[in-house]
Design an enzyme around this catalytic site. Structure first.
Site, PDB file in Angstrom:
ATOM      1  N   LYS A  69       0.742  -1.403   0.234  1.00  0.00           N
ATOM      2  CA  LYS A  69       0.153   0.217  -0.201  1.00  0.00           C
ATOM      3  C   LYS A  69       1.041   1.116   0.126  1.00  0.00           C
ATOM      4  O   LYS A  69       0.722   2.325  -0.381  1.00  0.00           O
ATOM      5  CB  LYS A  69      -0.725   0.054   1.329  1.00  0.00           C
ATOM      6  N   GLN A 113      -5.206  -1.881   9.535  1.00  0.00           N
ATOM      7  CA  GLN A 113      -5.660  -3.191   8.629  1.00  0.00           C
ATOM      8  C   GLN A 113      -6.002  -4.005   9.797  1.00  0.00           C
ATOM      9  O   GLN A 113      -5.256  -4.240  10.661  1.00  0.00           O
ATOM     10  CB  GLN A 113      -3.401  -3.586   8.704  1.00  0.00           C
ATOM     11  N   ASP A 136     -11.591   2.860   4.133  1.00  0.00           N
ATOM     12  CA  ASP A 136     -11.613   1.597   4.325  1.00  0.00           C
ATOM     13  C   ASP A 136     -13.324   1.626   4.507  1.00  0.00           C
ATOM     14  O   ASP A 136     -14.047   0.624   3.778  1.00  0.00           O
ATOM     15  CB  ASP A 136     -11.460   1.249   5.022  1.00  0.00           C
TER      16      ASP A 136
END
Ligand code: NAD
Length: 309
Positions: A69, A113, A136
């Site tokens: 990422k 994460q 997200d």
């Protein structure tokens, strides 16, 4: 093989290959577009968009994901902020960090994460991220917006699946979409997105009794269970579009490992109209959509700041 049959063989091979949705290529095109848009945004005098990625612990797969990422974030010209915290991090320590990132003007997107260590509740953490930085799209504000069908930040993996579907369907109105898997991360937001596209949506999960029969009725089949090879060729309606979200690492013949999806690809390919491979399907889209969401978040912040100044 006679020349004719070898020609026929090549034709058949090309026809089957044309059914494979090129997630890698579509993700590359989206990433390149984000890169151009970031450059234009900065040229207009705006701040460089920034993405903060937080990793707690040292799960090797998660480490690979967050490093990737960061690389992609730099590639599109955005700022990347990596926060690697030890496995022993308490929930309060993580919440303190998120509170700092929420007010940091250099940061437009925050991604924690998953999975998190057992002492940390992922729901509490996800909801602590300011909704306008929740790139997200998993917090209750963005999830609520999605379920109400109003604009918000859409979770990256289902957004990527939708883009792949749109690469082969101009209009999904009236199609029967079956989503196998009902997680907050993939299955539920996917179902909401398909509903927004005017599909008739069925969601199957571990307790569904006739998943195979439901799958066979699907014009669009999205599978996100983490059960490798669950969907066999005879689960697929001829001509259906199949999106395989699953990723499982299995032993390979050469003693190494390889990634497989939830769909038995070789069985499904001759039956499906279009199908995503694993790897090279949904996976690359997830990161591309994260970059896309971060730029959208930076633009939205700019619009708010611009409007109030
Ligand atoms: P999850 O474990 O949170 O949810 C799995 C869902 O599948 C649950 O709703 C469960 O009820 C359902 N399920 C499990 N077994 C089933 C069965 N036999 N029949 C019907 N339903 C069944 O998983 P998740 O986070 O949604 O992820 C699913 C898969 O997608 C995993 O393999 C994950 O690695 C992968 N994934 C890939 C990406 C990507 O970028 N490609 C992103 C997220 C998740």
């Amino acid at each position: 093989m006679s020349p004719l049959s070898s020609e026929k063989h090549a034709e058949k091979h090309a026809e089957l290959a044309s059914r494979i949705i090129d997630g890698k290529g579509i993700a590359r095109a989206l990433t390149d577009q984000v890169g151009r848009d970031v450059a234009a945004f900065v040229d207009d005098g705006n701040v460089l968009p920034g993405l903060a990625v937080v990793l707690v612990g040292n799960d090797p797969a998660s480490e690979v994901y967050v490093k990737n990422k960061a690389i992609q974030t730099h590639r599109v010209g955005m700022r990347s902020f990596m926060h690697m915290l030890p496995q022993s991090t308490s929930q309060d320590e993580l919440l303190d960090l998120i509170a700092q990132l929420n007010v940091n003007p250099k940061i437009h997107g925050i991604l924690v994460q998953l999975p998190l260590p057992a002492q940390i509740d992922p729901v509490v953490v996800t909801n602590a991220i300011a909704p306008h930085k929740d790139v997200d799209g998993l917090g209750e504000v963005n999830a609520g917006r999605l379920s109400l069908g109003i604009d918000g930040i859409v979770p990256c993996t289902p957004l990527g699946c939708l883009m792949l579907l749109k690469s082969v369907h101009e209009d999904m109105t009236g199609k029967h979409a079956v989503v196998i898997g009902a997680s907050n991360l993939v299955g539920k937001p996917m179902a909401q997105l398909l509903l927004k596209e005017n599909c008739t949506v069925t969601v199957a999960h571990i307790h569904t009794r006739n998943t195979k029969e439901l799958a066979r009725e699907a014009d669009i089949l999205v599978v996100a269970t983490g059960k490798s090879g669950l969907v066999r060729g005879d689960w697929i309606k001829p001509g259906a579009t199949v999106i395989d979200v699953g990723i499982t690492r299995v032993p390979a013949e050469n003693g190494k490992t390889r990634l497989v999806g939830d769909v038995a690809f070789d069985e499904a390919l001759p039956i499906a109209g279009h199908i995503t491979p694993v790897p090279g399907g949904v996976g690359p889209m997830t990161i591309a959509c994260l970059l896309h969401n971060t730029l959208q978040a930076a633009k939205a912040t700019h619009a708010i700041v611009g409007a109030s100044s």
